[in-house]
Design a protein around this motif. Structure first.
Motif, PDB file in Angstrom:
ATOM      1  N   UNK A  78       0.873  -1.172   0.000  1.00 54.83           N
ATOM      2  CA  UNK A  78       0.000   0.000   0.000  1.00 54.83           C
ATOM      3  C   UNK A  78       0.912   1.224   0.000  1.00 54.83           C
ATOM      4  N   UNK A  79       0.848   2.071  -1.046  1.00 52.90           N
ATOM      5  CA  UNK A  79       1.708   3.256  -1.082  1.00 52.90           C
ATOM      6  C   UNK A  79       1.491   4.155   0.132  1.00 52.90           C
ATOM      7  N   UNK A 127      -4.419   1.194   4.996  1.00 49.83           N
ATOM      8  CA  UNK A 127      -5.357   1.650   3.972  1.00 49.83           C
ATOM      9  C   UNK A 127      -4.947   3.032   3.476  1.00 49.83           C
ATOM     10  N   UNK A 128      -5.028   3.248   2.177  1.00 50.20           N
ATOM     11  CA  UNK A 128      -4.771   4.555   1.577  1.00 50.20           C
ATOM     12  C   UNK A 128      -6.029   5.003   0.849  1.00 50.20           C
ATOM     13  N   UNK A 129      -6.552   6.169   1.237  1.00 47.32           N
ATOM     14  CA  UNK A 129      -7.806   6.670   0.685  1.00 47.32           C
ATOM     15  C   UNK A 129      -7.540   8.023   0.019  1.00 47.32           C
ATOM     16  N   UNK A 145      -9.154   3.780  -3.442  1.00 49.20           N
ATOM     17  CA  UNK A 145      -9.049   3.241  -2.080  1.00 49.20           C
ATOM     18  C   UNK A 145      -8.250   1.935  -2.157  1.00 49.20           C
ATOM     19  N   UNK A 146      -7.104   1.883  -1.465  1.00 55.17           N
ATOM     20  CA  UNK A 146      -6.241   0.695  -1.491  1.00 55.17           C
ATOM     21  C   UNK A 146      -6.085   0.163  -0.077  1.00 55.17           C
ATOM     22  N   UNK A 147      -6.242  -1.145   0.098  1.00 53.68           N
ATOM     23  CA  UNK A 147      -6.200  -1.720   1.436  1.00 53.68           C
ATOM     24  C   UNK A 147      -5.576  -3.110   1.413  1.00 53.68           C
ATOM     25  N   UNK A 148      -5.189  -3.621   2.601  1.00 56.41           N
ATOM     26  CA  UNK A 148      -4.621  -4.958   2.743  1.00 56.41           C
ATOM     27  C   UNK A 148      -5.742  -5.912   3.151  1.00 56.41           C
ATOM     28  N   UNK A 149      -5.862  -7.044   2.435  1.00 60.55           N
ATOM     29  CA  UNK A 149      -6.978  -7.961   2.640  1.00 60.55           C
ATOM     30  C   UNK A 149      -6.497  -9.391   2.863  1.00 60.55           C
ATOM     31  N   UNK A 199      -6.424  -5.069  -2.039  1.00 61.88           N
ATOM     32  CA  UNK A 199      -7.711  -4.743  -2.625  1.00 61.88           C
ATOM     33  C   UNK A 199      -7.701  -3.294  -3.093  1.00 61.88           C
ATOM     34  N   UNK A 200      -8.169  -3.038  -4.296  1.00 59.42           N
ATOM     35  CA  UNK A 200      -8.218  -1.687  -4.861  1.00 59.42           C
ATOM     36  C   UNK A 200      -9.649  -1.392  -5.282  1.00 59.42           C
TER      37      UNK A 200
END
Length: 221
Positions: A78-79, A127-129, A145-149, A199-200
């Motif tokens: 996640x950047x 998470x990056x929003x 929205x990028x997150x770890x799943x 997850x994007x």
């Protein structure tokens, strides 16, 4: 109020490949502020506290689940900021001129909206929003929205989405839905993508794109 109308084929290229030219409209926004934004003149900036991981790009935690062949890809991160999520020069003259995570849109402190990946989010909460939306716009906006799943369950979450078209893409799985906003008559699109532990989600309204999802994937993996 005049709104730019885009064809379904145009918006299909948007999130499939994805790029963004915001067509802004002023007035009072009566729609929910899910895809939204704050500001930067021509470049993206780091989201307000609570929207982005601190420090350098955060490696995904080691999965505690049994690896899924072809799905459990451990190469993504996640950047640490929105400008690390994109090729900023590519989008300099398009949606990056729109305010990013503006407090009038996302709240202060920022309130992150629900995500399709909430049920399978890893407990570290990374998470990056990034929400680009002018508070004066009626509907026009873009959100990434990028997150770890949990990689063993993320794909099944996408399979449960109603009205989405799903297909393999870039060693992962993409599901997309394109509809028309009932109030403004412009097309809106939502794309969810999962690959391994990442997850994007990309949401947009009244914004045609070409190459956006591909660009995000290139920066995440």
């Amino acid at each position: 109020m005049t709104h730019r109308r885009h064809t379904a084929a145009g918006l299909g290229a948007v999130l499939t490949a994805g790029a963004l030219l915001l067509s802004g409209c002023s007035g009072t926004d009566t729609t929910p502020p899910s895809p939204t934004a704050t500001s930067t003149s021509g470049t993206s900036t780091t989201p307000r506290p609570g929207a982005t991981p601190s420090g350098p790009a955060t490696p995904r935690p080691t999965s505690t689940t049994t690896p899924v062949p072809g799905v459990d890809d451990d190469t993504g991160t996640v950047p640490s900021s929105c400008d690390a999520l994109l090729t900023t020069s590519r989008w300099q003259d398009s949606f990056l001129r729109t305010p990013l995570n503006d407090p009038a849109v996302v709240g202060d402190p920022i309130t992150l909206p629900k995500s399709v990946f909430d049920p399978v989010r890893q407990p570290d909460g990374t998470r990056l929003y990034c929400a680009w939306r002018d508070p004066r716009a009626d509907v026009t906006n873009v959100v990434i929205d990028v997150t770890v799943v949990d990689p063993s369950r993320a794909s099944s979450v996408l399979d449960g989405l109603d009205g989405f078209r799903c297909e393999p893409l870039a060693e992962g799985r993409r599901c997309q839905r394109i509809t028309t906003d009932p109030q403004y008559g412009v097309e809106v699109g939502t794309t969810s993508f999962t690959r391994g532990d990442i997850g994007i989600e990309i949401s947009q309204a009244n914004v045609p794109t070409s190459g956006l999802l591909d660009d995000v994937i290139a920066h995440v993996f």
